[in-house]
Design a protein around this motif. Sequence first.
Motif, short mmCIF file in Angstrom:
data_model
loop_
_atom_site.label_atom_id
_atom_site.label_comp_id
_atom_site.label_asym_id
_atom_site.label_seq_id
_atom_site.Cartn_x
_atom_site.Cartn_y
_atom_site.Cartn_z
N ASP A 34 0.94 -1.30 0.10
CA ASP A 34 0.27 0.08 -0.30
C ASP A 34 0.81 1.00 0.14
O ASP A 34 0.19 1.89 -0.35
CB ASP A 34 -0.81 -0.10 1.56
CG ASP A 34 -2.28 -0.76 1.57
OD1 ASP A 34 -2.58 -1.75 -0.20
OD2 ASP A 34 -2.80 -1.55 2.27
N HIS A 35 1.86 1.31 -0.08
CA HIS A 35 2.78 2.24 0.92
C HIS A 35 3.72 2.75 -0.28
O HIS A 35 4.97 3.97 -0.30
CB HIS A 35 3.38 2.70 2.15
CG HIS A 35 2.22 2.07 3.08
ND1 HIS A 35 1.26 3.22 3.41
CD2 HIS A 35 1.75 1.46 4.35
CE1 HIS A 35 0.26 2.57 3.54
NE2 HIS A 35 0.84 1.58 4.69
N ALA A 36 4.89 1.45 -0.78
CA ALA A 36 5.62 1.37 -1.89
C ALA A 36 5.63 0.67 -2.99
O ALA A 36 5.78 -0.34 -3.66
CB ALA A 36 7.50 1.13 -0.87
N PRO A 37 4.94 1.31 -3.82
CA PRO A 37 4.54 0.91 -4.63
C PRO A 37 5.36 0.55 -6.25
O PRO A 37 5.48 -0.48 -6.69
CB PRO A 37 3.72 2.60 -6.46
CG PRO A 37 3.96 3.02 -5.73
CD PRO A 37 4.58 3.30 -3.64
N ARG A 38 6.79 0.52 -6.02
CA ARG A 38 8.47 0.23 -6.60
C ARG A 38 8.40 -1.54 -5.78
O ARG A 38 8.38 -2.39 -6.56
CB ARG A 38 9.30 0.83 -6.05
CG ARG A 38 11.00 0.46 -6.92
CD ARG A 38 11.90 0.96 -6.46
NE ARG A 38 11.94 2.07 -7.33
CZ ARG A 38 12.44 2.69 -7.94
NH1 ARG A 38 13.61 3.44 -7.03
NH2 ARG A 38 12.13 4.17 -8.04
N ILE A 39 8.05 -1.93 -4.54
CA ILE A 39 7.82 -3.20 -4.38
C ILE A 39 6.69 -4.25 -5.31
O ILE A 39 7.85 -4.87 -5.88
CB ILE A 39 7.67 -3.27 -3.14
CG1 ILE A 39 7.96 -3.01 -2.42
CG2 ILE A 39 7.20 -5.18 -2.35
CD1 ILE A 39 7.90 -2.88 -0.07
N PRO A 40 6.00 -4.13 -5.82
CA PRO A 40 5.30 -4.54 -6.92
C PRO A 40 5.89 -4.66 -8.31
O PRO A 40 5.44 -5.69 -9.31
CB PRO A 40 3.10 -4.26 -6.74
CG PRO A 40 3.34 -3.03 -6.01
CD PRO A 40 4.72 -2.94 -4.86
N GLU A 41 5.61 -3.13 -8.75
CA GLU A 41 6.29 -3.45 -9.94
C GLU A 41 8.25 -4.10 -10.44
O GLU A 41 8.21 -4.56 -11.25
CB GLU A 41 6.87 -1.48 -10.00
CG GLU A 41 5.97 -0.53 -9.84
CD GLU A 41 7.34 0.52 -10.30
OE1 GLU A 41 7.27 1.07 -10.05
OE2 GLU A 41 6.05 1.62 -10.23
N VAL A 42 8.91 -4.34 -8.50
CA VAL A 42 10.04 -4.91 -8.93
C VAL A 42 9.69 -6.20 -9.12
O VAL A 42 10.31 -7.07 -10.27
CB VAL A 42 10.92 -4.63 -7.92
CG1 VAL A 42 11.90 -5.27 -7.86
CG2 VAL A 42 11.80 -2.87 -8.47
N THR A 43 8.84 -7.09 -7.92
CA THR A 43 8.62 -7.98 -7.92
C THR A 43 7.65 -8.72 -9.23
O THR A 43 8.11 -9.85 -9.63
CB THR A 43 7.65 -8.41 -6.73
OG1 THR A 43 8.07 -7.94 -6.03
CG2 THR A 43 7.26 -9.63 -6.30
N ALA A 44 6.84 -7.84 -9.80
CA ALA A 44 6.21 -8.60 -10.53
C ALA A 44 7.58 -8.80 -12.45
O ALA A 44 6.54 -8.97 -13.20
CB ALA A 44 4.62 -7.02 -11.66
N SER A 115 16.37 -3.34 -6.07
CA SER A 115 16.47 -5.26 -6.30
C SER A 115 17.13 -5.69 -4.33
O SER A 115 16.17 -6.40 -4.05
CB SER A 115 17.77 -5.32 -6.86
OG SER A 115 16.94 -4.88 -8.10
N VAL A 116 17.20 -4.90 -4.00
CA VAL A 116 18.20 -5.80 -2.49
C VAL A 116 17.27 -5.71 -1.62
O VAL A 116 17.03 -6.42 -0.54
CB VAL A 116 19.83 -4.99 -1.58
CG1 VAL A 116 19.83 -5.62 -0.56
CG2 VAL A 116 20.39 -5.02 -2.58
N LEU A 117 16.35 -4.15 -1.28
CA LEU A 117 15.70 -4.11 -0.66
C LEU A 117 14.01 -4.86 -0.88
O LEU A 117 13.15 -5.02 -0.07
CB LEU A 117 15.17 -2.49 -0.43
CG LEU A 117 16.15 -1.76 0.07
CD1 LEU A 117 16.06 -0.44 0.23
CD2 LEU A 117 16.44 -2.00 1.61
N VAL A 118 14.26 -4.77 -2.58
CA VAL A 118 12.66 -5.62 -2.04
C VAL A 118 12.88 -6.99 -2.42
O VAL A 118 12.06 -8.19 -1.79
CB VAL A 118 11.85 -5.18 -3.81
CG1 VAL A 118 10.56 -6.54 -4.28
CG2 VAL A 118 11.50 -4.06 -4.25
#
Length: 331
Positions: A34-44, A115-118
């Motif tokens: 909900d708070h960090a849209p980069r997470i689903p972007e990188v994961t997807a 990459s590391v944080l995701v």
Amino acid sequence: MSVTEISPLEALSRVLTDDMERVNVLIRARMASDHAPRIPEVTAHLIEAGGKRIRPMMTLAAARLCGYEGDAHIKLAATVEFIHTATLLHDDVVDESEQRRGRPTANLLWDNQSSVLVGDYLFARAFQLMVEPGNLRALTILSNASAVIAEGEVLQLTAAQNIATDEATYMTVIRGKTAALFSAATQVGPVIAGAPEAQVQALYDYGDALGICFQIVDDYLDYGGAGDGLGKNLGDDFRERKLTLPVIRAIALADAEERAFWDRTIGRGKQQAGDLEQAMALMARHGTLASTRQTALDWAERARQALAPLPDHPLKALLSDLAGFVVERVN
């Protein structure tokens, strides 16, 4: 294989279609933020890149093979895929990779920090998922595997470019970085099914042997294949100075002149035009590609034999065929 036949992996995927769809739905739900849209972007970017999903399928197959009828295997299969994806994100940073599965890596498209944080986020999600079934032994197996994977990666880092690295160290590395997740994936299936201990051990042994075979095949193909068309080219391991089984065996059999070659190219990284061809010639001289191929075939056979204590079941036959499929590319 004729055009009308399907691979054992595809056959396994078809049998597990409903379960895998539930796993994929769960993965998409849990990789959200909900708070960090980069997470689903990188994961997807990585999860939707067309990976074979072999590890989660092994969890599903092992559970079903042992008669499991609940829902916990869905969460454990998703856990396995999250652990695998997290390690890929971290590996690409460590290896400074630019391509994976034929696409630019996440660290190239975004940055190393993302990459590391995701990857860290996915590990955290994996631990949330593995707790939810409430099975302490399954939790122990998967959490231990996570530690062993990290340990294997660090060992590989310290053993890299050291031409004194031997086969025992190589086996420890690949058992950690690859086989640990395979064996955990297959072991948790019978555990949540409450299967007899002989079946739990059999599926652990199967996953361990298949994981070792999988990595040895990959290392063989770097010299004995023709590139996979997905960003990995012939000799990439040589250029990256990785000590894999065919090279380790060639160094063990080397005379003084040959050892000096390996020390220059792998140990000190001073490579020049024609070195890959020379490395291939030395491996051919000592038969180390042929012996590596045979070792991969031997581990595939070990995987098949490990299934003996399990009950007759269509999934048992498919897992046995999967071992043959893994080594098909070296035949």
